[in-house]
Design a protein around this motif. Structure first.
Motif, PDB file in Angstrom:
ATOM      1  N   SER A   1       0.847  -1.195   0.000  1.00 16.74           N
ATOM      2  CA  SER A   1       0.000   0.000   0.000  1.00 16.74           C
ATOM      3  C   SER A   1       0.883   1.245   0.000  1.00 16.74           C
ATOM      4  O   SER A   1       2.108   1.153   0.083  1.00 16.74           O
ATOM      5  N   THR A   2       0.263   2.418  -0.088  1.00 16.43           N
ATOM      6  CA  THR A   2       1.023   3.641   0.191  1.00 16.43           C
ATOM      7  C   THR A   2       1.194   3.702   1.712  1.00 16.43           C
ATOM      8  O   THR A   2       0.427   3.079   2.442  1.00 16.43           O
ATOM      9  N   PRO A   3       2.182   4.462   2.200  1.00 10.69           N
ATOM     10  CA  PRO A   3       2.419   4.503   3.645  1.00 10.69           C
ATOM     11  C   PRO A   3       1.206   5.040   4.411  1.00 10.69           C
ATOM     12  O   PRO A   3       0.648   6.066   4.037  1.00 10.69           O
ATOM     13  N   TYR A   4       0.797   4.319   5.473  1.00  8.90           N
ATOM     14  CA  TYR A   4      -0.304   4.793   6.314  1.00  8.90           C
ATOM     15  C   TYR A   4       0.243   5.417   7.595  1.00  8.90           C
ATOM     16  O   TYR A   4      -0.511   5.897   8.436  1.00  8.90           O
ATOM     17  N   ASN A   5       1.582   5.337   7.770  1.00 10.37           N
ATOM     18  CA  ASN A   5       2.216   5.918   8.961  1.00 10.37           C
ATOM     19  C   ASN A   5       3.700   6.038   8.664  1.00 10.37           C
ATOM     20  O   ASN A   5       4.203   5.450   7.705  1.00 10.37           O
ATOM     21  N   TYR A   6       4.410   6.819   9.469  1.00 10.19           N
ATOM     22  CA  TYR A   6       5.850   6.943   9.310  1.00 10.19           C
ATOM     23  C   TYR A   6       6.525   6.551  10.604  1.00 10.19           C
ATOM     24  O   TYR A   6       6.009   6.806  11.692  1.00 10.19           O
ATOM     25  N   TYR A   7       7.669   5.906  10.436  1.00 13.59           N
ATOM     26  CA  TYR A   7       8.392   5.356  11.577  1.00 13.59           C
ATOM     27  C   TYR A   7       9.699   6.120  11.637  1.00 13.59           C
ATOM     28  O   TYR A   7      10.425   6.186  10.646  1.00 13.59           O
ATOM     29  N   PHE A   8       9.959   6.746  12.784  1.00  9.13           N
ATOM     30  CA  PHE A   8      11.148   7.585  12.871  1.00  9.13           C
ATOM     31  C   PHE A   8      12.193   6.960  13.760  1.00  9.13           C
ATOM     32  O   PHE A   8      11.884   6.418  14.810  1.00  9.13           O
ATOM     33  N   MET A   9      13.415   7.063  13.310  1.00 10.54           N
ATOM     34  CA  MET A   9      14.517   6.461  14.038  1.00 10.54           C
ATOM     35  C   MET A   9      15.299   7.529  14.782  1.00 10.54           C
ATOM     36  O   MET A   9      15.491   8.632  14.284  1.00 10.54           O
TER      37      MET A   9
ATOM     38  N   GLY B   1      13.702   8.402   8.782  1.00  3.64           N
ATOM     39  CA  GLY B   1      12.306   7.986   8.876  1.00  3.64           C
ATOM     40  C   GLY B   1      11.925   7.240   7.618  1.00  3.64           C
ATOM     41  O   GLY B   1      12.549   7.403   6.576  1.00  3.64           O
ATOM     42  N   ALA B   2      10.913   6.374   7.729  1.00  2.80           N
ATOM     43  CA  ALA B   2      10.437   5.643   6.552  1.00  2.80           C
ATOM     44  C   ALA B   2       8.966   5.345   6.732  1.00  2.80           C
ATOM     45  O   ALA B   2       8.488   5.216   7.859  1.00  2.80           O
TER      46      ALA B   2
ATOM     47  N   PHE C   1       2.907  12.773   9.953  1.00  3.86           N
ATOM     48  CA  PHE C   1       2.874  13.128   8.533  1.00  3.86           C
ATOM     49  C   PHE C   1       3.567  14.468   8.300  1.00  3.86           C
ATOM     50  O   PHE C   1       4.327  14.634   7.350  1.00  3.86           O
ATOM     51  N   ALA C   2       3.327  15.415   9.212  1.00  7.05           N
ATOM     52  CA  ALA C   2       4.014  16.706   9.112  1.00  7.05           C
ATOM     53  C   ALA C   2       5.524  16.496   9.262  1.00  7.05           C
ATOM     54  O   ALA C   2       6.327  17.085   8.530  1.00  7.05           O
ATOM     55  N   LEU C   3       5.897  15.628  10.207  1.00  3.15           N
ATOM     56  CA  LEU C   3       7.313  15.327  10.427  1.00  3.15           C
ATOM     57  C   LEU C   3       7.946  14.708   9.187  1.00  3.15           C
ATOM     58  O   LEU C   3       9.069  15.059   8.809  1.00  3.15           O
ATOM     59  N   ALA C   4       7.199  13.775   8.562  1.00  2.00           N
ATOM     60  CA  ALA C   4       7.715  13.099   7.373  1.00  2.00           C
ATOM     61  C   ALA C   4       7.949  14.099   6.257  1.00  2.00           C
ATOM     62  O   ALA C   4       8.944  14.025   5.527  1.00  2.00           O
ATOM     63  N   LYS C   5       7.026  15.070   6.125  1.00  2.00           N
ATOM     64  CA  LYS C   5       7.186  16.100   5.095  1.00  2.00           C
ATOM     65  C   LYS C   5       8.430  16.931   5.385  1.00  2.00           C
ATOM     66  O   LYS C   5       9.188  17.265   4.488  1.00  2.00           O
ATOM     67  N   LYS C   6       8.634  17.239   6.667  1.00  6.73           N
ATOM     68  CA  LYS C   6       9.789  18.040   7.066  1.00  6.73           C
ATOM     69  C   LYS C   6      11.094  17.300   6.749  1.00  6.73           C
ATOM     70  O   LYS C   6      12.066  17.907   6.319  1.00  6.73           O
ATOM     71  N   LEU C   7      11.098  16.001   6.987  1.00  7.47           N
ATOM     72  CA  LEU C   7      12.307  15.202   6.740  1.00  7.47           C
ATOM     73  C   LEU C   7      12.445  14.802   5.280  1.00  7.47           C
ATOM     74  O   LEU C   7      13.407  14.149   4.895  1.00  7.47           O
TER      75      LEU C   7
END
Lengths: 278, 228
Positions: free
Chosen positions: A117-125, A223-224, A267-273
Motif C-alpha cells: 500500500s502507500t504509507p499509512y504511517n511513518y516510523y522515525f529512528m 524515517g520511513a 505526517f508533518a514530520l515526514a514532510k519536514k524530513l
C-alpha cells in the motif's frame, strides 16, 4: 536461529506444494449484503504498532488505522487475527490472509512477493547513546559501531538504505541471528560495547524506567513509511485502501491518530524530513 | 525475582495450563487409536496398505514437526476447499492438534510395532488354544502385553509431545510459551529471563507428573510379572 531456517524451509515447501493447487483460495466469503470479508493478519510482537494484548486480542496503532479504514469501506468487512511474524508472511503470500499489517517497511524483496500500500504511517529512528555522548546524528557515527540488528528487521533495511544515500559515512552494523531485548541493547551501549542503539524514541521510552540509568535520545535521524502487505491477488483491495489512506491523511484523521498515539504529527514530520510519499 | 512480576505473570501462565494439557491430551488419545490401526497394518499381510502406511509414516517421521504444522495449517483448508468443505475459520489449535496427532500416530505405531514383535508368539498361540476369538485374543492377550513392552517408549514419546506443545504459538494457538512470549514482547523484553524461567518450571512440573503417572501405570502392568 533454527526456527527461522525451519520456517523458511516450511514456507518453501508449503508454497511449493500449494501453488500446484492453483490460487483457488480466494474464498471470498460474500454474505447476503454483498459485503466481502477480508482476512487481515496483524503481526503479534511489535508494540505499540501491532501486538496481541495479554488476552490475545489484537491491539495497537495499526489496528486503530485499520478500524478507520473499515469504516470508510462499506463494501468490505475486516476480520482480524494476530499471528507470529513468519507465519503471517507465509500466510499472506499463499492467500490464507488477504493482507498483513505490523509496521512493515517497503523493501524491494517485499515488493516482489506482495502488493504494497502507500504509507499509512511513518516510523522515525533516533540514536540512543550514553548520557553526555557527543553523538547527535548518523554522520557523527562515522567509524563507530551500532548495536547489532537482525537482517530481517526493518531497521536493518533502513540503516543500509541510509548508508547507500550517504556513501561517505562508514558505520559498522553487526548482524545477529536473534534480536536481544531492548534492555540488553541499551545495557551494551551503556557499558561501551557498542556506540549507539538505532531505535525509535517510543521504543526507548517503553523500557526507560526499568534500566536504572539514563540514556540520551538524539533528534530524529531517519524515517520511513510503513505499508500494508497484500496477497498478490488483492489488486482491488489495494486500490480501495490506498484511496482511503490518502483521504484519511488529507482530512486529518490519521495525523490526529498519530498525535494520540505518538504525541506528534507523523505526517508533518515526514514532510519536514522529506520522506513523505503519497 | 521481582515479586510484582510473579504476581502479574504467573496467574496468566497458569491459566494457559489447561490449553497446553488439551494440546497434549487430544493428540495422545487420537494417536493411540490411529497408531494402533497403523501398527495392525504394518505387522499385517496386506501389501498395498502396508506400503501406503509405510510411506505415510516415513514422511511424518522424516520431516521436522514444525514443517508439518505449517503444511496442515496452510494446506489442509485448500485441500478441503477443493471438495467444497470450508475449514478456513477453524481455530489455530485445531490445526495444531491435527498435525500433532498425525505425527504422533506414526511414532506410536513404530513403538507399538516394536512392542508387538517383542511379545512371545507362544502367548498368542496359547490364547487361541483356550478358545479366544480374534477380538478376545487382541484385547486380552496381544494389547496388554504389547503395551507392557512398549510403555517406557510411549512414556518418552508423551513427554516429548507435552514439551512440543510449546511450538503451537507459531501458528497463533496460544499456550504457556506463547503467552510468555506475548507478555515479554508487550513489556519490550523486560523480565524476559524470569518469565521464560517461570514457563520452564511449569513445563518441568507437568513433565514430572506425567513421568509419575506412567511409572505408576507400568508398575500396575507388571503386577503379575516377576519382580526382580
Amino acid at each position: 536461529m533454527k526456527k527461522r531456517i525451519v520456517a523458511a524451509i516450511a514456507s518453501v515447501l508449503v508454497i511449493g506444494s500449494l501453488s500446484a493447487c492453483g490460487s483457488g483460495s480466494a474464498q471470498g466469503n460474500t454474505n447476503s449484503g454483498g459485503v466481502k470479508t477480508i482476512k487481515i493478519a496483524l503481526e503479534s510482537q511489535d508494540p505499540p504498532y501491532s501486538y496481541a494484548d495479554n488476552n490475545g486480542k489484537p491491539a495497537g496503532f495499526d489496528l486503530a488505522v485499520l478500524k478507520e479504514l473499515d469504516k470508510k469501506l462499506p463494501q468490505y468487512s475486516f476480520e482480524y487475527s494476530v499471528q507470529d511474524y513468519e507465519t503471517a508472511l507465509v500466510g499472506v503470500k499463499q492467500g490464507k490472509y488477504d493482507a498483513l499489517i505490523g509496521a512493515f517497511f517497503k523493501t524491494k524483496a517485499r515488493a516482489e512477493q506482495y502488493l504494497l500500500s502507500t504509507p499509512y504511517n511513518y516510523y522515525f529512528m533516533n540514536l540512543i547513546v550514553p548520557e553526555g555522548s557527543p553523538i547527535n546524528s548518523l554522520k557523527d557515527m562515522n567509524g563507530k559501531t551500532l548495536d547489532p540488528i537482525v537482517p530481517t528487521d526493518g531497521r536493518y533495511l533502513a540503516i543500509h538504505d541510509w548508508l547507500k544515500r550517504n556513501p561517505k559515512v562508514k558505520i559498522t552494523v553487526p548482524e545477529v541471528s536473534n534480536q536481544s531485548t531492548f534492555q540488553d541493547m541499551f545495557n551494551s551501549v551503556h557499558d561501551g560495547t557498542y556506540d549507539a542503539v538505532y531505535l525509535s524514541k517510543a521504543q526507548y521510552e517503553g523500557v526507560a524506567s526499568t534500566l536504572g540509568y539514563k540514556m540520551k535520545v538524539t533528534g530524529i535521524v531517519d524515517g520511513a513509511g510503513t505499508v500494508v502487505l497484500y496477497n498478490k491477488e488483492q489488486k482491488d483491495l489495494q486500490g480501495a485502501i490506498d484511496k482511503q489512506i490518502d483521504s484519511l491523511i488529507s482530512d486529518g484523521t490519521l495525523p490526529k491518530l498519530t498525535q494520540k498515539w505518538f504525541k506528534q504529527d507523523n505526517f508533518a514530520l515526514a514532510k519536514k524530513l522529506d520522506v513523505f510519499q503519497s | 525475582m521481582p515479586t510484582d512480576l510473579l504476581q502479574s505473570v504467573l496467574p496468566g501462565l497458569l491459566r494457559q495450563v489447561p490449553t497446553t494439557l488439551l494440546y497434549w491430551f487430544a493428540p495422545s488419545a487420537i494417536a493411540l487409536l490411529l497408531g494402533t490401526l497403523l501398527c495392525i497394518v504394518r505387522v499385517g499381510k496386506h501389501r498395498a496398505l502396508y506400503w501406503a502406511c509405510t510411506v505415510f509414516i516415513s514422511f511424518f517421521r522424516g520431516t521436522p514437526g514444525i514443517v508439518q504444522i505449517y503444511i496442515i495449517f496452510f494446506g489442509l483448508p485448500k485441500l478441503l476447499w477443493i471438495v467444497h468443505v470450508d475449514i478456513d475459520g477453524w481455530p489455530a489449535g485445531a490445526y495444531f492438534i491435527i498435525a500433532t496427532s498425525l505425527n504422533l500416530s506414526c511414532f506410536v505405531c513404530e513403538v507399538l510395532k516394536g512392542g508387538y514383535l517383542g511379545v512371545d508368539h507362544g502367548q498368542i498361540e496359547a490364547g487361541k488354544s483356550i478358545g479366544f476369538g480374534r477380538f478376545q485374543n487382541f484385547f486380552r492377550v496381544i494389547a496388554p502385553q504389547t503395551l507392557q513392552v512398549s510403555i517406557l517408549n510411549l512414556k518418552n514419546l508423551e513427554i516429548d509431545v507435552l514439551k512440543d506443545t510449546s511450538v503451537a504459538y507459531t501458528i497463533g494457538a496460544m499456550e504457556i510459551l506463547g503467552y510468555a512470549n506475548r507478555v515479554i514482547s508487550n513489556q519490550f523484553g523486560v523480565g524476559q529471563l524470569w518469565i521464560l524461567g517461570l514457563a520452564a518450571i511449569i513445563y518441568f512440573i507437568l513433565c514430572a507428573l506425567l513421568e509419575l503417572g506412567f511409572t505408576a501405570a507400568s508398575h500396575h502392568m507388571e503386577r503379575h510379572g516377576r519382580r526382580s
